[in-house]
Scaffold this motif. Structure first.
Motif, mmCIF file in Angstrom:
data_model
loop_
_atom_site.group_PDB
_atom_site.id
_atom_site.type_symbol
_atom_site.label_atom_id
_atom_site.label_comp_id
_atom_site.label_asym_id
_atom_site.label_seq_id
_atom_site.Cartn_x
_atom_site.Cartn_y
_atom_site.Cartn_z
ATOM 1 N N THR A 185 0.852 -1.186 0.000
ATOM 2 C CA THR A 185 0.000 0.000 0.000
ATOM 3 C C THR A 185 0.889 1.237 0.000
ATOM 4 O O THR A 185 1.825 1.336 0.786
ATOM 5 N N HIS A 186 0.582 2.157 -0.883
ATOM 6 C CA HIS A 186 1.380 3.361 -1.048
ATOM 7 C C HIS A 186 0.426 4.556 -1.106
ATOM 8 O O HIS A 186 -0.614 4.493 -1.766
ATOM 9 N N GLY A 187 0.765 5.643 -0.417
ATOM 10 C CA GLY A 187 -0.131 6.792 -0.445
ATOM 11 C C GLY A 187 0.340 7.908 0.453
ATOM 12 O O GLY A 187 1.526 8.136 0.630
ATOM 13 N N TRP A 188 -0.630 8.572 1.101
ATOM 14 C CA TRP A 188 -0.372 9.838 1.769
ATOM 15 C C TRP A 188 -0.966 9.851 3.169
ATOM 16 O O TRP A 188 -2.039 9.305 3.420
ATOM 17 N N PHE A 189 -0.238 10.496 4.066
ATOM 18 C CA PHE A 189 -0.732 10.788 5.403
ATOM 19 C C PHE A 189 -0.682 12.298 5.595
ATOM 20 O O PHE A 189 0.342 12.937 5.327
ATOM 21 N N TRP A 190 -1.806 12.885 6.029
ATOM 22 C CA TRP A 190 -1.875 14.329 6.283
ATOM 23 C C TRP A 190 -2.226 14.583 7.743
ATOM 24 O O TRP A 190 -2.991 13.835 8.350
ATOM 25 N N ARG A 191 -1.670 15.668 8.278
ATOM 26 C CA ARG A 191 -1.990 16.114 9.636
ATOM 27 C C ARG A 191 -2.307 17.611 9.583
ATOM 28 O O ARG A 191 -1.506 18.405 9.096
ATOM 29 N N ASN A 192 -3.510 17.977 10.057
ATOM 30 C CA ASN A 192 -3.913 19.379 10.095
ATOM 31 C C ASN A 192 -3.362 20.018 11.363
ATOM 32 O O ASN A 192 -3.863 19.773 12.454
ATOM 33 N N ARG A 193 -2.333 20.845 11.218
ATOM 34 C CA ARG A 193 -1.723 21.517 12.359
ATOM 35 C C ARG A 193 -2.259 22.943 12.542
ATOM 36 O O ARG A 193 -1.762 23.666 13.404
ATOM 37 N N SER A 194 -3.269 23.332 11.752
ATOM 38 C CA SER A 194 -3.824 24.671 11.873
ATOM 39 C C SER A 194 -5.005 24.662 12.837
ATOM 40 O O SER A 194 -5.400 23.619 13.371
ATOM 41 N N ASN A 195 -5.573 25.835 13.055
ATOM 42 C CA ASN A 195 -6.750 25.970 13.921
ATOM 43 C C ASN A 195 -8.042 25.988 13.127
ATOM 44 O O ASN A 195 -9.114 26.280 13.688
ATOM 45 N N ASN A 196 -7.971 25.700 11.834
ATOM 46 C CA ASN A 196 -9.146 25.722 10.974
ATOM 47 C C ASN A 196 -9.423 24.325 10.424
ATOM 48 O O ASN A 196 -8.562 23.456 10.427
ATOM 49 N N VAL A 197 -10.648 24.141 9.934
ATOM 50 C CA VAL A 197 -10.999 22.904 9.238
ATOM 51 C C VAL A 197 -10.395 22.956 7.835
ATOM 52 O O VAL A 197 -10.531 23.954 7.117
ATOM 53 N N VAL A 198 -9.709 21.896 7.446
ATOM 54 C CA VAL A 198 -9.006 21.842 6.167
ATOM 55 C C VAL A 198 -9.614 20.732 5.315
ATOM 56 O O VAL A 198 -9.852 19.627 5.800
ATOM 57 N N THR A 199 -9.856 21.034 4.035
ATOM 58 C CA THR A 199 -10.362 20.048 3.084
ATOM 59 C C THR A 199 -9.274 19.748 2.061
ATOM 60 O O THR A 199 -8.749 20.662 1.415
ATOM 61 N N ILE A 200 -8.927 18.474 1.927
ATOM 62 C CA ILE A 200 -7.876 18.040 1.000
ATOM 63 C C ILE A 200 -8.518 17.337 -0.189
ATOM 64 O O ILE A 200 -9.320 16.412 -0.016
ATOM 65 N N SER A 201 -8.174 17.780 -1.396
ATOM 66 C CA SER A 201 -8.648 17.173 -2.636
ATOM 67 C C SER A 201 -7.474 16.486 -3.326
ATOM 68 O O SER A 201 -6.461 17.133 -3.607
ATOM 69 N N LEU A 202 -7.623 15.201 -3.598
ATOM 70 C CA LEU A 202 -6.553 14.382 -4.169
ATOM 71 C C LEU A 202 -6.989 13.812 -5.507
ATOM 72 O O LEU A 202 -8.104 13.293 -5.639
ATOM 73 N N GLN A 203 -6.104 13.916 -6.503
ATOM 74 C CA GLN A 203 -6.304 13.287 -7.805
ATOM 75 C C GLN A 203 -5.157 12.321 -8.062
ATOM 76 O O GLN A 203 -3.990 12.680 -7.874
ATOM 77 N N THR A 204 -5.497 11.097 -8.470
ATOM 78 C CA THR A 204 -4.472 10.079 -8.754
ATOM 79 C C THR A 204 -4.712 9.480 -10.126
ATOM 80 O O THR A 204 -5.852 9.382 -10.596
ATOM 81 N N SER A 205 -3.639 9.062 -10.762
ATOM 82 C CA SER A 205 -3.712 8.404 -12.062
ATOM 83 C C SER A 205 -2.516 7.476 -12.192
ATOM 84 O O SER A 205 -1.386 7.871 -11.902
ATOM 85 N N GLY A 206 -2.770 6.237 -12.613
ATOM 86 C CA GLY A 206 -1.653 5.323 -12.766
ATOM 87 C C GLY A 206 -2.078 3.877 -12.750
ATOM 88 O O GLY A 206 -3.263 3.544 -12.802
ATOM 89 N N ASP A 207 -1.090 3.012 -12.634
ATOM 90 C CA ASP A 207 -1.288 1.562 -12.670
ATOM 91 C C ASP A 207 -1.353 1.033 -11.230
ATOM 92 O O ASP A 207 -0.339 0.601 -10.687
ATOM 93 N N TYR A 208 -2.508 1.135 -10.593
ATOM 94 C CA TYR A 208 -2.694 0.612 -9.244
ATOM 95 C C TYR A 208 -3.951 -0.248 -9.199
ATOM 96 O O TYR A 208 -4.804 -0.196 -10.108
ATOM 97 N N LEU A 209 -4.068 -1.047 -8.128
ATOM 98 C CA LEU A 209 -5.132 -2.040 -8.062
ATOM 99 C C LEU A 209 -6.413 -1.485 -7.444
ATOM 100 O O LEU A 209 -7.497 -1.715 -7.958
ATOM 101 N N SER A 210 -6.295 -0.759 -6.329
ATOM 102 C CA SER A 210 -7.479 -0.281 -5.638
ATOM 103 C C SER A 210 -7.095 0.884 -4.745
ATOM 104 O O SER A 210 -5.931 1.228 -4.589
ATOM 105 N N VAL A 211 -8.139 1.506 -4.161
ATOM 106 C CA VAL A 211 -7.967 2.662 -3.285
ATOM 107 C C VAL A 211 -8.458 2.272 -1.899
ATOM 108 O O VAL A 211 -9.520 1.664 -1.756
ATOM 109 N N LYS A 212 -7.668 2.602 -0.848
ATOM 110 C CA LYS A 212 -8.066 2.391 0.534
ATOM 111 C C LYS A 212 -8.155 3.739 1.218
ATOM 112 O O LYS A 212 -7.161 4.420 1.399
ATOM 113 N N GLN A 213 -9.383 4.114 1.582
ATOM 114 C CA GLN A 213 -9.606 5.424 2.195
ATOM 115 C C GLN A 213 -10.253 5.271 3.558
ATOM 116 O O GLN A 213 -11.155 4.478 3.725
#
Length: 223
Positions: free
Chosen positions: A195-223
């Protein structure tokens, strides 16, 4: 001094009662270990009680925090540039052949084999102040994934990394990471099946929305 009378033999607990109390205490300790300690500390929940009580989620969060701490402490990895390709040899001159008329013979054209289409996904996650989350892709070794993500509402810490299937607990490989950033894009090539991907941590005092786009040769997405 207090003259306290010593208990008589009849007042002392019998051996049977002591053994019974010891067995009850041992069973209670084992039950707490399986239902409370293991889920909350190691995210191991053989009975399922820990997830119902929210303890397994606590253990998973502790593991993610430990991975983030290791990623912050790890030294930056040097990138070795790819060797320049060798120049192609000049084509040899075609030999002179006497022209002879031949009847044209039709040649059957081989049908081209279609290559499988690459996967493309768009995902969005929302993080409260101090909250962290992951999005992972199942990618096989030597397969490449392109990505781009943006954070709206504040800055985040991130780590692009991979974990092999059946790897040692706590082991991961970091491809890229950063602190207090708003976006990132690029590509990575998996160095192992996992499994390969991203870990994010919101260190601000606000609500943060992250939008991710991926493209490539992978099997599935784990969210």
């Amino acid at each position: 001094m207090f003259n306290t009378p010593l208990p008589t033999v009849n007042e002392l607990p019998s051996t049977r009662k002591l053994v019974r109390s010891t067995v009850i205490a041992l069973l209670t300790a084992v039950g707490l270990l399986v239902t409370v300690v293991m889920p909350s500390e190691y995210a191991i929940d053989p009975t399922g009680v820990g997830r119902v009580l929210g303890l397994t989620q606590m253990g998973e969060l502790k593991i993610i925090l430990a991975q983030e701490a290791l990623a912050d402490a790890a030294p930056p990895q040097a990138v070795t540039p790819a060797p320049a390709p060798a120049p192609a040899p000049a084509p040899a001159p075609a030999p002179q052949v006497a022209q002879t008329q031949h009847a044209a013979i039709p040649v059957a054209q081989s049908a081209s084999v279609p290559t499988p289409a690459k996967k493309t996904n768009q995902m969005t996650v929302t993080l409260k102040p101090g909250e962290g989350t992951e999005i992972k892709l199942e990618v096989l070794k030597n397969k490449t994934v392109s990505y781009q993500w943006t954070a709206a509402g504040g800055l985040v810490n991130y780590d692009t990394h991979g974990e092999p299937y059946n790897g040692e607990k706590g082991y991961f490989h970091s491809y890229n990471k950063g602190k207090q950033v708003k976006s990132d894009k690029g590509e990575f090539t998996a160095i192992f099946d996992g499994t390969h991907g991203w870990f994010w941590r919101n260190r601000s005092n606000n609500v943060v929305t992250i939008s991710l786009q991926t493209s490539g040769d992978y099997l599935s997405v784990k969210q």
